[in-house]
Design a protein around this motif. Structure first.
Motif, PDB file in Angstrom:
ATOM      1  N   CYS A 257      35.814  34.907  30.077  1.00 12.99           N
ATOM      2  CA  CYS A 257      35.423  35.564  28.823  1.00 12.99           C
ATOM      3  C   CYS A 257      35.626  34.619  27.639  1.00 12.99           C
ATOM      4  O   CYS A 257      34.809  34.578  26.721  1.00 12.99           O
ATOM      5  N   VAL A 258      36.678  33.856  27.683  1.00  8.26           N
ATOM      6  CA  VAL A 258      36.973  32.910  26.600  1.00  8.26           C
ATOM      7  C   VAL A 258      35.981  31.750  26.631  1.00  8.26           C
ATOM      8  O   VAL A 258      35.439  31.346  25.599  1.00  8.26           O
ATOM      9  N   LEU A 259      35.740  31.218  27.809  1.00  9.67           N
ATOM     10  CA  LEU A 259      34.891  30.041  27.950  1.00  9.67           C
ATOM     11  C   LEU A 259      33.427  30.308  27.631  1.00  9.67           C
ATOM     12  O   LEU A 259      32.730  29.433  27.115  1.00  9.67           O
ATOM     13  N   VAL A 260      32.939  31.522  27.888  1.00 15.06           N
ATOM     14  CA  VAL A 260      31.537  31.832  27.636  1.00 15.06           C
ATOM     15  C   VAL A 260      31.269  32.144  26.157  1.00 15.06           C
ATOM     16  O   VAL A 260      30.149  31.988  25.674  1.00 15.06           O
TER      17      VAL A 260
ATOM     18  N   VAL B  70      30.320  38.170  32.336  1.00 13.87           N
ATOM     19  CA  VAL B  70      31.023  37.196  33.185  1.00 13.87           C
ATOM     20  C   VAL B  70      32.342  37.705  33.742  1.00 13.87           C
ATOM     21  O   VAL B  70      32.945  37.044  34.583  1.00 13.87           O
ATOM     22  N   CYS B  71      32.781  38.866  33.332  1.00 14.96           N
ATOM     23  CA  CYS B  71      34.071  39.384  33.800  1.00 14.96           C
ATOM     24  C   CYS B  71      34.007  39.658  35.297  1.00 14.96           C
ATOM     25  O   CYS B  71      33.266  40.518  35.756  1.00 14.96           O
ATOM     26  N   GLU B  72      34.800  38.911  36.059  1.00 14.47           N
ATOM     27  CA  GLU B  72      34.733  39.020  37.519  1.00 14.47           C
ATOM     28  C   GLU B  72      35.252  40.344  38.070  1.00 14.47           C
ATOM     29  O   GLU B  72      34.852  40.761  39.146  1.00 14.47           O
ATOM     30  N   THR B  73      36.125  41.015  37.337  1.00 17.36           N
ATOM     31  CA  THR B  73      36.624  42.305  37.813  1.00 17.36           C
ATOM     32  C   THR B  73      35.968  43.478  37.086  1.00 17.36           C
ATOM     33  O   THR B  73      36.313  44.630  37.336  1.00 17.36           O
ATOM     34  N   GLN B  74      35.062  43.182  36.175  1.00 14.49           N
ATOM     35  CA  GLN B  74      34.282  44.172  35.430  1.00 14.49           C
ATOM     36  C   GLN B  74      35.150  45.145  34.636  1.00 14.49           C
ATOM     37  O   GLN B  74      34.788  46.307  34.460  1.00 14.49           O
TER      38      GLN B  74
ATOM     39  N   GLY C 263      30.368  48.822  20.011  1.00 16.56           N
ATOM     40  CA  GLY C 263      29.763  47.761  20.803  1.00 16.56           C
ATOM     41  C   GLY C 263      30.674  46.576  21.048  1.00 16.56           C
ATOM     42  O   GLY C 263      30.274  45.589  21.659  1.00 16.56           O
ATOM     43  N   PHE C 264      31.920  46.652  20.572  1.00 12.19           N
ATOM     44  CA  PHE C 264      32.861  45.552  20.760  1.00 12.19           C
ATOM     45  C   PHE C 264      33.448  45.590  22.170  1.00 12.19           C
ATOM     46  O   PHE C 264      33.708  46.669  22.710  1.00 12.19           O
ATOM     47  N   PRO C 265      33.682  44.418  22.757  1.00  9.86           N
ATOM     48  CA  PRO C 265      34.256  44.389  24.106  1.00  9.86           C
ATOM     49  C   PRO C 265      35.706  44.862  24.114  1.00  9.86           C
ATOM     50  O   PRO C 265      36.472  44.563  23.201  1.00  9.86           O
TER      51      PRO C 265
ATOM     52  N   ASP D 102      41.265  51.151  34.197  1.00  6.79           N
ATOM     53  CA  ASP D 102      40.975  52.083  35.288  1.00  6.79           C
ATOM     54  C   ASP D 102      39.930  51.502  36.237  1.00  6.79           C
ATOM     55  O   ASP D 102      39.741  51.991  37.341  1.00  6.79           O
ATOM     56  N   LYS D 103      39.277  50.433  35.819  1.00  7.29           N
ATOM     57  CA  LYS D 103      38.276  49.773  36.658  1.00  7.29           C
ATOM     58  C   LYS D 103      38.890  48.687  37.538  1.00  7.29           C
ATOM     59  O   LYS D 103      38.274  48.225  38.471  1.00  7.29           O
ATOM     60  N   GLY D 104      40.096  48.238  37.205  1.00  8.40           N
ATOM     61  CA  GLY D 104      40.731  47.164  37.967  1.00  8.40           C
ATOM     62  C   GLY D 104      41.734  46.411  37.120  1.00  8.40           C
ATOM     63  O   GLY D 104      42.260  46.934  36.146  1.00  8.40           O
TER      64      GLY D 104
END
Length: 180
Positions: A86-89, A57-61, A69-71, A76-78
């Protein structure tokens, strides 16, 4: 620049040497930056199921699958827009209240900045949505960056646009420079 002590786990996995070559680790440091509003690291890794919903769901990826495997965040991606998706999902109790500050990360501008070599560059100022980076004119020289830490929200917008990677991020709560 403060040099942090790598954790035993990171040292045994060889991440210390690997981080010396990683551009992302040079900017963001050795420790993973978790999504905004995350709880403390040990509780986060205990309770996170690594389902990947926050990554999707991260809009800026900028949330990616990190060590184990932890988020974690990769600036560097944005930048982080603090959209709260991320919190709401997430169905796990790994986030603090949205009423609190998202995190305690701030940026610093190092001596690798182009202005230190009398080269005009204001890419960080142009990208900062909080106007935390401004430039002060210098008599007979190039304008120098001035950082307002009170205004900086640690979104990372300036990190990905700096041509020399002279901007680093650190955690003011622990006062640890997270850059290598």
């Amino acid at each position: 620049m403060a040099i942090e002590n790598p954790s035993r786990r990171q040292l045994l996995r060889g991440q210390f040497l690997q981080s010396l070559h990683s551009e992302n680790a040079k900017i963001q440091g050795f420790n993973a930056i978790r999504p905004p509003w995350s709880i403390n690291e040990s509780d986060f890794t205990d309770k996170c199921t690594r389902c990947g919903d926050c990554i999707l769901v991260c809009e800026t990826q900028i949330i990616v699958k990190g060590d184990g495997g932890f988020p974690e965040i990769q600036f560097d991606k944005g930048e982080c827009t603090f959209c709260q998706k991320c919190v709401l999902v997430c169905e796990q109790p790994i986030f603090r209240s949205l009423e609190e500050e998202p995190w305690t990360h701030k940026v610093e501008i190092t001596t690798e900045c182009l202005t230190e070599n009398r080269v005009e560059c204001r890419s960080c100022q142009d990208s900062c949505p909080m106007n935390a980076i401004r430039f002060r004119l210098q008599l007979g020289g190039v304008a120098k960056p001035i950082l307002d830490l009170e205004s900086c929200n640690g979104c990372g917008a300036c990190l990905s646009v700096c041509p020399t990677k002279a901007i680093k991020i650190f955690n003011i709560e622990t006062n640890i420079d997270e850059s290598i």
